[in-house]
Design a protein around this motif. Structure first.
Motif, PDB file in Angstrom:
ATOM      1  N   GLY A  76      64.186  41.938  -7.069  1.00 25.23           N
ATOM      2  CA  GLY A  76      62.824  42.484  -7.082  1.00 25.23           C
ATOM      3  C   GLY A  76      62.391  42.983  -5.712  1.00 25.23           C
ATOM      4  O   GLY A  76      62.659  44.122  -5.342  1.00 25.23           O
ATOM      5  N   GLU A  77      61.786  42.097  -4.934  1.00 26.93           N
ATOM      6  CA  GLU A  77      61.181  42.514  -3.659  1.00 26.93           C
ATOM      7  C   GLU A  77      62.202  43.092  -2.675  1.00 26.93           C
ATOM      8  O   GLU A  77      61.913  44.067  -1.988  1.00 26.93           O
ATOM      9  CB  GLU A  77      60.484  41.334  -2.974  1.00 26.93           C
ATOM     10  CG  GLU A  77      59.673  40.448  -3.881  1.00 26.93           C
ATOM     11  CD  GLU A  77      58.485  41.179  -4.479  1.00 26.93           C
ATOM     12  OE1 GLU A  77      58.339  41.087  -5.705  1.00 26.93           O
ATOM     13  OE2 GLU A  77      57.740  41.835  -3.736  1.00 26.93           O
TER      14      GLU A  77
ATOM     15  N   PHE B 141      65.208  44.578  -3.231  1.00 29.65           N
ATOM     16  CA  PHE B 141      65.667  45.923  -3.612  1.00 29.65           C
ATOM     17  C   PHE B 141      64.579  46.960  -3.367  1.00 29.65           C
ATOM     18  O   PHE B 141      64.858  48.067  -2.904  1.00 29.65           O
ATOM     19  CB  PHE B 141      66.096  45.946  -5.087  1.00 29.65           C
ATOM     20  CG  PHE B 141      67.500  45.446  -5.303  1.00 29.65           C
ATOM     21  CD1 PHE B 141      68.214  44.848  -4.275  1.00 29.65           C
ATOM     22  CD2 PHE B 141      68.123  45.569  -6.534  1.00 29.65           C
ATOM     23  CE1 PHE B 141      69.512  44.379  -4.462  1.00 29.65           C
ATOM     24  CE2 PHE B 141      69.427  45.112  -6.741  1.00 29.65           C
ATOM     25  CZ  PHE B 141      70.115  44.514  -5.703  1.00 29.65           C
ATOM     26  N   THR B 142      63.331  46.620  -3.681  1.00 30.25           N
ATOM     27  CA  THR B 142      62.234  47.548  -3.421  1.00 30.25           C
ATOM     28  C   THR B 142      62.168  47.881  -1.937  1.00 30.25           C
ATOM     29  O   THR B 142      62.047  49.044  -1.539  1.00 30.25           O
ATOM     30  CB  THR B 142      60.892  46.932  -3.871  1.00 30.25           C
ATOM     31  OG1 THR B 142      61.038  46.498  -5.216  1.00 30.25           O
ATOM     32  CG2 THR B 142      59.760  47.935  -3.774  1.00 30.25           C
ATOM     33  N   LEU B 143      62.285  46.837  -1.126  1.00 36.21           N
ATOM     34  CA  LEU B 143      62.245  47.036   0.327  1.00 36.21           C
ATOM     35  C   LEU B 143      63.385  47.941   0.792  1.00 36.21           C
ATOM     36  O   LEU B 143      63.186  48.858   1.606  1.00 36.21           O
ATOM     37  CB  LEU B 143      62.322  45.665   1.019  1.00 36.21           C
ATOM     38  CG  LEU B 143      62.404  45.661   2.539  1.00 36.21           C
ATOM     39  CD1 LEU B 143      61.126  46.222   3.150  1.00 36.21           C
ATOM     40  CD2 LEU B 143      62.654  44.243   3.063  1.00 36.21           C
TER      41      LEU B 143
ATOM     42  N   ASN C 213      64.998  50.202  -0.925  1.00 39.72           N
ATOM     43  CA  ASN C 213      64.747  51.578  -1.373  1.00 39.72           C
ATOM     44  C   ASN C 213      63.699  52.258  -0.521  1.00 39.72           C
ATOM     45  O   ASN C 213      63.852  53.418  -0.141  1.00 39.72           O
ATOM     46  CB  ASN C 213      64.262  51.581  -2.832  1.00 39.72           C
ATOM     47  CG  ASN C 213      65.425  51.369  -3.780  1.00 39.72           C
ATOM     48  OD1 ASN C 213      66.569  51.651  -3.423  1.00 39.72           O
ATOM     49  ND2 ASN C 213      65.134  50.869  -4.961  1.00 39.72           N
ATOM     50  N   GLU C 214      62.645  51.520  -0.215  1.00 41.28           N
ATOM     51  CA  GLU C 214      61.546  52.143   0.528  1.00 41.28           C
ATOM     52  C   GLU C 214      61.905  52.382   1.983  1.00 41.28           C
ATOM     53  O   GLU C 214      61.501  53.361   2.582  1.00 41.28           O
ATOM     54  CB  GLU C 214      60.289  51.267   0.429  1.00 41.28           C
ATOM     55  CG  GLU C 214      59.624  51.415  -0.927  1.00 41.28           C
ATOM     56  CD  GLU C 214      58.500  50.409  -1.140  1.00 41.28           C
ATOM     57  OE1 GLU C 214      58.255  49.577  -0.247  1.00 41.28           O
ATOM     58  OE2 GLU C 214      57.874  50.469  -2.223  1.00 41.28           O
TER      59      GLU C 214
ATOM     60  N   GLN D 226      54.358  36.990  -2.573  1.00 48.64           N
ATOM     61  CA  GLN D 226      54.705  38.416  -2.497  1.00 48.64           C
ATOM     62  C   GLN D 226      54.019  39.083  -1.302  1.00 48.64           C
ATOM     63  O   GLN D 226      54.604  39.919  -0.613  1.00 48.64           O
ATOM     64  CB  GLN D 226      54.339  39.113  -3.803  1.00 48.64           C
ATOM     65  CG  GLN D 226      55.326  38.754  -4.919  1.00 48.64           C
ATOM     66  CD  GLN D 226      54.839  39.102  -6.309  1.00 48.64           C
ATOM     67  OE1 GLN D 226      53.639  39.253  -6.539  1.00 48.64           O
ATOM     68  NE2 GLN D 226      55.758  39.207  -7.260  1.00 48.64           N
TER      69      GLN D 226
ATOM     70  N   LYS E 154      55.919  40.835   2.062  1.00 49.16           N
ATOM     71  CA  LYS E 154      55.642  42.146   2.663  1.00 49.16           C
ATOM     72  C   LYS E 154      55.357  42.007   4.149  1.00 49.16           C
ATOM     73  O   LYS E 154      55.813  42.805   4.962  1.00 49.16           O
ATOM     74  CB  LYS E 154      54.430  42.790   1.968  1.00 49.16           C
ATOM     75  CG  LYS E 154      54.770  43.329   0.607  1.00 49.16           C
ATOM     76  CD  LYS E 154      53.981  44.639   0.340  1.00 49.16           C
ATOM     77  CE  LYS E 154      54.472  45.313  -0.925  1.00 49.16           C
ATOM     78  NZ  LYS E 154      54.090  44.540  -2.141  1.00 49.16           N
TER      79      LYS E 154
END
Ligand code: ADP
Ligand code: ZN
Ligand code: MG
Length: 479
Positions: free
Chosen positions: A351-352, A354-356, A358-359, A392, A396
């Motif tokens: 979740g977090e 992979f998002t990180l 990608n971004e 969460q 971040k």
């Protein structure tokens, strides 16, 4: 005529730099980024009288590559000279393998992408050339010979690939295998993986292949896919207009223009005047040697996925996702070990994290969250210090600053309030402020309690422990 009337025939020649400590025929370091022309010696500069000595580790990695691609490993193998002139090639020849490559036929399964497989024709060891840097205007061309004699493995597929997408899938799989087995880092940006693409069209039903053209200058797998798709249409147009492709050409891919351009007519292998290198003996590879390499093989993606399922108890979906990249898999395993809960670790990485990635377009070892920090953060959710929302938020924050989770959670005021006395006062206030919801709950609309819990969460800026809030609410209304 349309593409439907033709089979697309593609074969790939992939060069990968091997992860040895030293070069293939001398003791110079196999390193990247040193000052130009400092990582060189008489042998890799090709000075008269200097003699090559073969690097055993390059053989080990070549054999390893053969094993992971299911190739026959040669029992007899030798080196040949491929002669040509170019300023990045001081000897005037490249030491390569012509007729007795280290690896024979094999097959790469595309299990993790579309299915199917691609046959491997051969893979051979050779030395890299130096690097020319063409300046613009008056600055001329600069030659850096550090790359001379860095070990390469050239992996040649059979002409069994039939689309740009299949070429893409094969390259993704090949890179995954080579990275997992620690054969090459396959970093295209550093030039440690380079692909040449051969493409032709063949009218459906005909036996013989059409004339192929070779594409160079492909700097990413996406470019490979695009270039093949462009070339299919270009060749189709030639056939449609009644023309033929009668000479093999080498063409350059121009990514900005989205087209291929003629670079030169292709040489024949006869033009290279291959002959056995008299300075290197032929080599015998024994069964014992191959067995030793096999015993030292690192864990590959498919067995790792199976182990994640059987030993760590992960769902198949999670396991598949986590083994796509070797570094990600290792990073995840570290988190799972540190926090003692593989599923939680998987949820956070899938979740977090992979998002990180990608971004930020970062690779996993470059982000500021370390496995230890993520494990610490997960521990804070396990012992009730943080609820999921706050965790969460904290993720971040530390992704940006790299601070320690516990200290940062305090600093941000995210520590969850679980103290019943403190929460009871908040719940009472919420009951008073929401008479309608209370009425609904009393009339059996259980869902209405969400409004009260939500109110407490807002008032506490997300810090209230929702489980405890629910318990108190039940006690106050029903108790
Ligand atoms: P060359 O002698 O030009 O180097 P090879 O026979 O060594 O040609 O093949 C080089 C690569 O081209 C291999 O990957 C092979 O699968 C592929 N290839 C061979 N013939 C064709 C063809 N007609 N169309 C597309 N690819 C081909
Ligand atoms: Zn050297
Ligand atoms: Mg060839």
């Amino acid at each position: 005529m349309s593409l439907e009337d033709f089979d697309t025939v593609v074969g790939l020649e992939t060069h990968v730099q091997l992860l040895t400590k030293t070069k293939i025929f001398c003791a110079c370091p196999n390193s990247y980024g040193a000052e130009p022309n400092t990582a060189v010696c008489p042998t890799c500069l090709g000075l008269p009288g200097a003699l090559p000595v073969a690097n055993r580790q390059a053989f080990n990695l070549g054999i390893r590559a053969g094993l992971v691609m299911g190739c026959k490993i040669a029992s007899f193998t030798k080196f040949d000279r491929k002669n040509y002139f170019y300023p990045d090639l001081p000897k005037g020849y490249q030491i390569s393998q012509f007729d007795f490559p280290i690896c024979g036929e094999g097959r790469v399964e595309l299990k993790m992408s579309g299915g199917g497989s691609v046959g491997i024709e051969r893979a051979h060891l050779e030395e890299d050339a130096g690097k020319n840097t063409h300046g613009d205007g008056d600055s001329g061309t600069l030659v850096d010979l550090n790359r001379c004699s860095i070990p390469l493995l050239e992996i040649v597929t059979k002409p069994e690939i039939n689309s740009g997408q299949m070429a893409y899938d094969y390259l993704v799989e090949l890179k995954r295998l080579l990275r997992y087995a620690e054969i090459s880092d396959c970093d295209m940006e550093k030039g440690s993986l380079r692909v040449d693409v051969n493409v032709s069209l063949k009218p459906k039903g005909r036996q013989e292949f059409g004339t192929k053209i070779e594409l160079k200058n492909l700097n990413s797998f996406k470019m490979v896919r695009r270039a093949i798709e462009f070339e299919q249409l270009r060749q189709l147009a030639i056939y449609e207009s009644g023309g033929t492709i009668d000479k093999e050409e080498t063409r350059l891919w121009d990514d900005l223009a989205g087209e291929t351009r003629l670079m030169r007519r292709k040489e024949d292998s006869a033009d290279y005047r291959y002959f056995p290198d008299p300075d290197l003996p032929p080599f015998h590879i024994s069964e014992e040697w191959i067995d030793e390499v096999r015993r030292n093989l690192p864990e590959l993606p498919a067995p790792k996925r199976d182990r994640f399922i059987s030993a760590l108890g992960l769902p198949e979906y999670d396991a598949n996702l986590l083994v796509q990249d070797r570094d990600v898999a290792a990073w995840f395993e570290e988190v799972a070990k540190l926090c003692g809960d593989a599923k939680q670790a998987s949820n956070w990485v899938g979740g977090e994290v992979f998002t990180l990635l990608n971004e930020s377009h970062c690779s996993i070892n470059d982000i500021k969250i370390t496995p230890q920090r993520l494990a610490d953060l997960i521990a804070l959710t396990q012992d009730g210090t943080l609820n999921l929302k706050s965790a969460q938020k904290l993720f971040k924050a530390i992704a940006e600053t790299g601070e320690e989770p516990k200290a940062k959670a305090k600093a941000l005021g995210l520590i969850q309030v679980s103290d019943e006395g403190e929460l009871e006062a908040m719940v009472k206030a919420a009951i008073e402020a929401n008479p309608k919801a209370v009425e609904d709950i009393k009339n059996g609309k259980g869902k209405a309690s969400g409004a009260i819990v939500g109110f407490v969460m807002r008032e506490s800026k997300g810090r209230a422990n929702p489980g405890v809030v629910n318990k108190i609410l039940n006690k106050l209304l029903n108790g």
